[in-house]
Design a protein around this motif. Structure first.
Motif, PDB file in Angstrom:
ATOM      1  N   TRP A   6       0.843  -1.192   0.000  1.00 57.04           N
ATOM      2  CA  TRP A   6       0.000   0.000   0.000  1.00 57.04           C
ATOM      3  C   TRP A   6       0.878   1.241   0.000  1.00 57.04           C
ATOM      4  CZ3 TRP A   6      -5.160   0.670  -0.495  1.00 57.04           C
ATOM      5  CH2 TRP A   6      -5.697   1.906  -0.140  1.00 57.04           C
ATOM      6  N   TYR A  56      -3.020   3.333  -2.614  1.00 58.41           N
ATOM      7  CA  TYR A  56      -3.352   2.231  -3.508  1.00 58.41           C
ATOM      8  C   TYR A  56      -2.356   1.091  -3.367  1.00 58.41           C
ATOM      9  CZ  TYR A  56       0.409   3.278  -6.844  1.00 58.41           C
ATOM     10  OH  TYR A  56       1.631   3.463  -7.441  1.00 58.41           O
ATOM     11  N   SER A  57      -2.768  -0.058  -3.896  1.00 62.91           N
ATOM     12  CA  SER A  57      -1.929  -1.249  -3.956  1.00 62.91           C
ATOM     13  C   SER A  57      -2.308  -2.014  -5.217  1.00 62.91           C
ATOM     14  CB  SER A  57      -2.163  -2.120  -2.717  1.00 62.91           C
ATOM     15  OG  SER A  57      -1.393  -3.299  -2.767  1.00 62.91           O
ATOM     16  N   SER A  71      -7.683   0.706  -4.191  1.00 58.14           N
ATOM     17  CA  SER A  71      -7.368   2.101  -3.893  1.00 58.14           C
ATOM     18  C   SER A  71      -8.414   2.686  -2.954  1.00 58.14           C
ATOM     19  CB  SER A  71      -7.299   2.930  -5.181  1.00 58.14           C
ATOM     20  OG  SER A  71      -8.518   2.859  -5.901  1.00 58.14           O
ATOM     21  N   PRO A 116      -5.056   1.050   5.673  1.00 55.92           N
ATOM     22  CA  PRO A 116      -5.367   0.603   4.330  1.00 55.92           C
ATOM     23  C   PRO A 116      -6.277  -0.621   4.335  1.00 55.92           C
ATOM     24  CG  PRO A 116      -3.148  -0.074   4.901  1.00 55.92           C
ATOM     25  CD  PRO A 116      -3.665   0.755   6.042  1.00 55.92           C
TER      26      PRO A 116
END
Length: 133
Positions: A6, A56-57, A71, A116
């Motif tokens: 993340w 985001y990831s 995200s 996250p």
């Protein structure tokens, strides 16, 4: 392949509500993967300068021809602005013919204290949405 960790882009207020978005992007052919990866880098550069992005990831399973995004955004307006801005807008048009019809996109509200978002949660939501269709 492990997820790209993340990446945070703004401070999170624990009691505020944000918009989470996850996608599942299966490709039709392995031959599309190099192009997909190149275009993904362009979108990743865009993300770094996108107003309203919280973080985001990305997750990739190239052997399965499947990629996921995860995200969080300050609101729907920020996400919509990102998706309608170049290069993302053109990338989606270019890749659409190379994506399987089982592509999925979901959005849900998330409290800042839950950021996250975990991949387990996002994948469960994508699977649940797919089971309902």
């Amino acid at each position: 392949m492990p997820a790209i960790p993340w990446r945070s882009f703004s401070a999170v207020e624990p009691d505020r509500e944000y918009l989470a978005m996850a996608s599942r992007l299966p490709l039709v052919s392995h031959r599309t993967i190099p192009r997909f990866m190149r275009l993904t880098l362009a979108v990743a550069r865009q993300l770094q300068h996108s107003p309203g992005l919280v973080g985001y990831s990305l997750l990739a399973q190239p052997l399965a021809k499947t990629f996921w995004t995860l995200s969080a955004w300050q609101d729907q307006h920020a996400l919509a602005t990102f998706t309608r801005t170049l290069p993302h807008l053109q990338v989606m048009k270019d890749l659409r013919p190379h994506m399987m019809s089982t592509s999925r996109f979901i959005r849900w509200a998330v409290h800042g204290s839950s950021l996250p978002v975990s991949w387990a949660d996002a994948l469960a939501r994508l699977n649940e949405e797919q089971a309902q269709t």
